[in-house]
Design a protein around this motif. Structure first.
Motif, PDB file in Angstrom:
ATOM      1  N   GLY A   1      28.632  72.954  57.162  1.00 31.73           N
ATOM      2  CA  GLY A   1      29.042  73.025  58.555  1.00 31.73           C
ATOM      3  C   GLY A   1      29.418  71.697  59.177  1.00 31.73           C
ATOM      4  N   VAL A   2      29.484  70.631  58.359  1.00 35.98           N
ATOM      5  CA  VAL A   2      29.794  69.287  58.867  1.00 35.98           C
ATOM      6  C   VAL A   2      30.993  68.724  58.098  1.00 35.98           C
ATOM      7  CG1 VAL A   2      28.910  66.963  59.337  1.00 35.98           C
ATOM      8  CG2 VAL A   2      27.351  68.929  59.380  1.00 35.98           C
ATOM      9  N   PRO A   3      32.218  68.905  58.627  1.00 37.31           N
ATOM     10  CA  PRO A   3      33.408  68.447  57.911  1.00 37.31           C
ATOM     11  C   PRO A   3      33.667  66.951  58.050  1.00 37.31           C
ATOM     12  CG  PRO A   3      34.031  69.548  59.934  1.00 37.31           C
ATOM     13  CD  PRO A   3      32.537  69.689  59.823  1.00 37.31           C
ATOM     14  N   VAL A   4      34.446  66.447  57.105  1.00 39.77           N
ATOM     15  CA  VAL A   4      34.838  65.034  57.087  1.00 39.77           C
ATOM     16  C   VAL A   4      36.349  64.951  56.924  1.00 39.77           C
ATOM     17  CG1 VAL A   4      34.563  62.794  55.956  1.00 39.77           C
ATOM     18  CG2 VAL A   4      32.678  64.437  55.954  1.00 39.77           C
ATOM     19  N   ILE A   5      36.976  64.120  57.732  1.00 44.36           N
ATOM     20  CA  ILE A   5      38.391  63.830  57.535  1.00 44.36           C
ATOM     21  C   ILE A   5      38.524  62.353  57.191  1.00 44.36           C
ATOM     22  CG2 ILE A   5      39.051  65.598  59.217  1.00 44.36           C
ATOM     23  CD1 ILE A   5      39.880  63.292  61.084  1.00 44.36           C
ATOM     24  N   LYS A   6      39.672  61.992  56.649  1.00 39.47           N
ATOM     25  CA  LYS A   6      39.969  60.590  56.370  1.00 39.47           C
ATOM     26  C   LYS A   6      41.109  60.166  57.289  1.00 39.47           C
ATOM     27  CE  LYS A   6      39.806  59.014  52.139  1.00 39.47           C
ATOM     28  NZ  LYS A   6      40.155  58.719  50.725  1.00 39.47           N
ATOM     29  N   LEU A   7      40.940  59.046  57.975  1.00 35.12           N
ATOM     30  CA  LEU A   7      41.986  58.563  58.874  1.00 35.12           C
ATOM     31  C   LEU A   7      43.246  58.203  58.073  1.00 35.12           C
ATOM     32  CD1 LEU A   7      40.110  56.348  61.490  1.00 35.12           C
ATOM     33  CD2 LEU A   7      40.393  58.821  61.404  1.00 35.12           C
ATOM     34  N   PRO A   8      44.412  58.281  58.711  1.00 34.65           N
ATOM     35  CA  PRO A   8      45.667  57.973  58.007  1.00 34.65           C
ATOM     36  C   PRO A   8      45.691  56.543  57.480  1.00 34.65           C
ATOM     37  CG  PRO A   8      46.098  59.062  60.108  1.00 34.65           C
ATOM     38  CD  PRO A   8      44.647  58.713  60.103  1.00 34.65           C
ATOM     39  N   VAL A   9      46.472  56.326  56.457  1.00 32.05           N
ATOM     40  CA  VAL A   9      46.526  55.027  55.792  1.00 32.05           C
ATOM     41  C   VAL A   9      47.025  53.930  56.727  1.00 32.05           C
ATOM     42  CG1 VAL A   9      48.876  55.416  54.915  1.00 32.05           C
ATOM     43  CG2 VAL A   9      47.316  53.854  53.697  1.00 32.05           C
ATOM     44  N   ASN A  10      47.860  54.287  57.701  1.00 32.33           N
ATOM     45  CA  ASN A  10      48.416  53.272  58.605  1.00 32.33           C
ATOM     46  C   ASN A  10      47.588  53.090  59.878  1.00 32.33           C
ATOM     47  OD1 ASN A  10      48.995  55.755  59.661  1.00 32.33           O
ATOM     48  ND2 ASN A  10      51.110  55.276  60.244  1.00 32.33           N
ATOM     49  N   HIS A  11      46.416  53.681  59.950  1.00 29.90           N
ATOM     50  CA  HIS A  11      45.571  53.521  61.133  1.00 29.90           C
ATOM     51  C   HIS A  11      44.972  52.124  61.176  1.00 29.90           C
ATOM     52  CE1 HIS A  11      42.339  54.282  64.083  1.00 29.90           C
ATOM     53  NE2 HIS A  11      43.087  55.292  64.473  1.00 29.90           N
ATOM     54  N   ARG A  12      44.687  51.634  62.381  1.00 32.22           N
ATOM     55  CA  ARG A  12      44.161  50.266  62.515  1.00 32.22           C
ATOM     56  C   ARG A  12      42.793  50.095  61.872  1.00 32.22           C
ATOM     57  NH1 ARG A  12      40.761  49.192  67.147  1.00 32.22           N
ATOM     58  NH2 ARG A  12      40.286  51.092  68.322  1.00 32.22           N
ATOM     59  N   PHE A  13      42.035  51.191  61.727  1.00 37.00           N
ATOM     60  CA  PHE A  13      40.748  51.122  61.039  1.00 37.00           C
ATOM     61  C   PHE A  13      40.883  51.380  59.541  1.00 37.00           C
ATOM     62  CE2 PHE A  13      38.292  52.458  65.117  1.00 37.00           C
ATOM     63  CZ  PHE A  13      38.298  51.135  65.552  1.00 37.00           C
ATOM     64  N   GLY A  14      42.088  51.695  59.093  1.00 37.96           N
ATOM     65  CA  GLY A  14      42.268  52.023  57.687  1.00 37.96           C
ATOM     66  C   GLY A  14      41.809  53.435  57.381  1.00 37.96           C
ATOM     67  N   ARG A  15      41.782  53.798  56.148  1.00 38.71           N
ATOM     68  CA  ARG A  15      41.468  55.170  55.736  1.00 38.71           C
ATOM     69  C   ARG A  15      39.959  55.390  55.649  1.00 38.71           C
ATOM     70  NH1 ARG A  15      44.710  57.283  50.791  1.00 38.71           N
ATOM     71  NH2 ARG A  15      44.207  59.261  51.829  1.00 38.71           N
ATOM     72  N   ILE A  16      39.298  55.216  56.784  1.00 43.28           N
ATOM     73  CA  ILE A  16      37.843  55.391  56.803  1.00 43.28           C
ATOM     74  C   ILE A  16      37.496  56.864  57.048  1.00 43.28           C
ATOM     75  CG2 ILE A  16      37.526  53.043  57.662  1.00 43.28           C
ATOM     76  CD1 ILE A  16      36.771  54.305  60.391  1.00 43.28           C
ATOM     77  N   PRO A  17      36.302  57.293  56.636  1.00 36.39           N
ATOM     78  CA  PRO A  17      35.890  58.676  56.911  1.00 36.39           C
ATOM     79  C   PRO A  17      35.443  58.863  58.356  1.00 36.39           C
ATOM     80  CG  PRO A  17      34.179  57.521  55.700  1.00 36.39           C
ATOM     81  CD  PRO A  17      35.347  56.582  55.773  1.00 36.39           C
ATOM     82  N   PHE A  18      35.790  60.020  58.903  1.00 35.45           N
ATOM     83  CA  PHE A  18      35.369  60.411  60.240  1.00 35.45           C
ATOM     84  C   PHE A  18      34.633  61.740  60.108  1.00 35.45           C
ATOM     85  CE2 PHE A  18      35.734  62.636  64.247  1.00 35.45           C
ATOM     86  CZ  PHE A  18      35.546  61.663  65.211  1.00 35.45           C
ATOM     87  N   VAL A  19      33.371  61.758  60.518  1.00 36.69           N
ATOM     88  CA  VAL A  19      32.525  62.939  60.375  1.00 36.69           C
ATOM     89  C   VAL A  19      32.477  63.711  61.690  1.00 36.69           C
ATOM     90  CG1 VAL A  19      30.215  63.803  59.825  1.00 36.69           C
ATOM     91  CG2 VAL A  19      31.118  61.793  58.634  1.00 36.69           C
ATOM     92  N   ILE A  20      32.855  64.984  61.639  1.00 38.59           N
ATOM     93  CA  ILE A  20      32.797  65.865  62.802  1.00 38.59           C
ATOM     94  C   ILE A  20      31.486  66.640  62.707  1.00 38.59           C
ATOM     95  CG2 ILE A  20      33.916  67.777  64.005  1.00 38.59           C
ATOM     96  CD1 ILE A  20      36.540  66.859  62.637  1.00 38.59           C
ATOM     97  N   PHE A  21      30.494  66.213  63.477  1.00 40.19           N
ATOM     98  CA  PHE A  21      29.137  66.754  63.356  1.00 40.19           C
ATOM     99  C   PHE A  21      28.812  67.563  64.618  1.00 40.19           C
ATOM    100  CE2 PHE A  21      25.029  65.451  61.038  1.00 40.19           C
ATOM    101  CZ  PHE A  21      24.428  66.672  61.318  1.00 40.19           C
TER     102      PHE A  21
END
Length: 377
Positions: free
Chosen positions: A338-358
């Motif tokens: 029930g806790v998905p994870v996305i990866k930010l786009p490669v061109n994002h200022r934070f880079g391709r870091i994981p973002f957890v939707i909790f």
């Protein structure tokens, strides 16, 4: 919602698929129901003069979060102990509260009597478990005139049987709308389980940010559990400053964050006691301002986190859409049920870091700590 429906219909003109609209909402019955349903129906059928939906299904089951529906009553379960949703803290939400978890009466309550409980239909567990699939299909085919129907389900076996009947019925030009928890989406799209994501699947090189906007009891328990077991920098917001002096207060907080220099994972949290307001409208307005403030912290964040965990459904959305300016992303999977994870786009200022939707109402006491621990370097 109008824009979403219009865009989907526009794209579908070149594809020609049969559309299914599901208003994915909270599995503890806190939502804008029936506003979203009415908006979808009005946009789909009201503007072109076509007949309306044949049926509206309420299916709030979310098995991974312990939400089931039995005998038309919705339950919240924990460790096999199930209680009616109306007896939980969620029913006392100052904006989306409700009096009953007996769903026909819930529908009457939320529609302000426009739909009577006695007129609400039901897909029962007996129907799903003992009837021939043709009998379920025939029942669905008989529905018309925007009939409201409760869907009972205790597990995916129940729900998959319902979904199979729905898909077959839609082929015969029945028009259905759904208000649901997460499990119906998984069932009706025939999405299979995948292994949970581990932190080593990402290139974690430092500390991260945890944003806790949700104030429900479960979120508070998880935050306290985390704080006792991890070395963190804690930044608790002063809500009065957020509401009265957001500009100067934001500058102050960003200076504090800059001075900390990401030597530890930073937790940005709202106070654990919900501020009281004189009216529902003022509560909604304050909630929007607080969410916008959290988004601005991330938008102007002076450091570069290696991961972000957002605790709370609304918090996750505003941080992702307004703070990080993400308009599309690929879901990598789930880090916990029930806790998905996305990866930010490669061109994002934070880079391709994981973002957890909790989501705020998901998980056990140690779940937030487990997610944080997976990202520890």
């Amino acid at each position: 919602m109008n824009e979403i429906v219009s865009n989907i219909e526009l794209v579908n003109r070149g594809i020609g698929r049969k559309l299914i609209f599901i208003s994915r909402s909270d599995s503890t019955l806190r939502s804008h129901f029936p506003l979203e349903i009415n908006t979808i129906i009005g946009k789909m059928f009201g503007e072109n003069g076509s007949p309306g939906a044949d049926a509206v299904f309420l299916c709030p089951a979310f098995f991974e979060g312990g939400r089931i529906t039995k005998n038309n009553t919705h339950y919240v379960c924990r460790d096999k102990n199930c209680i009616p949703a109306s007896e939980t803290e969620f029913a006392h939400d100052t904006v989306f509260g409700y009096r009953t978890s007996f769903l026909p009466e819930y529908i009457e309550e939320k529609t302000k009597g426009a739909v009577k409980a006695a007129d609400v239909g039901s897909v029962t567990l007996d129907m799903l478990r003992s009837a021939d699939i043709k009998d379920i299909i025939n029942y669905l085919l008989s529905l018309k005139n925007e009939k409201y129907v409760v869907v009972n389900a205790e597990n995916y076996t129940d729900l998959n049987r319902f979904s199979k009947a729905v898909l077959e019925t839609i082929k015969r030009d029945k028009k259905f709308i759904f208000q649901s928890g997460a499990s119906l989406v998984k069932s009706i799209t025939e999405t299979h389980d995948k292994p949970l994501i581990e932190g080593n699947q990402f290139d974690i090189k430092g500390n991260g940010v945890i944003v806790v906007g949700s104030y429900v009891k479960k979120s508070t328990e998880q935050l306290e559990f985390l704080k006792k077991r991890a070395a963190l920098d804690i930044l608790e917001l002063d809500i009065e400053q957020v509401l009265e002096k957001p500009g100067s207060y934001l500058e102050l907080l960003l200076d504090r964050v800059k001075n900390k220099d990401m030597k530890r994972t930073l937790v940005i949290a709202t106070p654990r006691n919900e501020k009281k307001f004189k009216s529902r409208e003022k509560r909604l307005s304050a909630g929007r301002k607080i969410s916008e403030f959290l988004a601005r912290i991330i938008e102007e964040f002076p450091g570069k986190p290696s991961f972000i965990i957002a605790k709370g459904g609304i918090t996750s959305h505003v941080v992702l859409a307004d703070g990080l300016k993400i308009d599309k992303a690929r879901v990598m999977g789930q880090i916990l049920p029930g806790v998905p994870v996305i990866k930010l786009p490669v061109n994002h200022r934070f880079g391709r870091i994981p973002f957890v939707i909790f989501p705020g109402n998901v998980g056990e006491e140690d779940s937030l700590f487990k997610v944080y621990n997976k990202f520890r370097i």
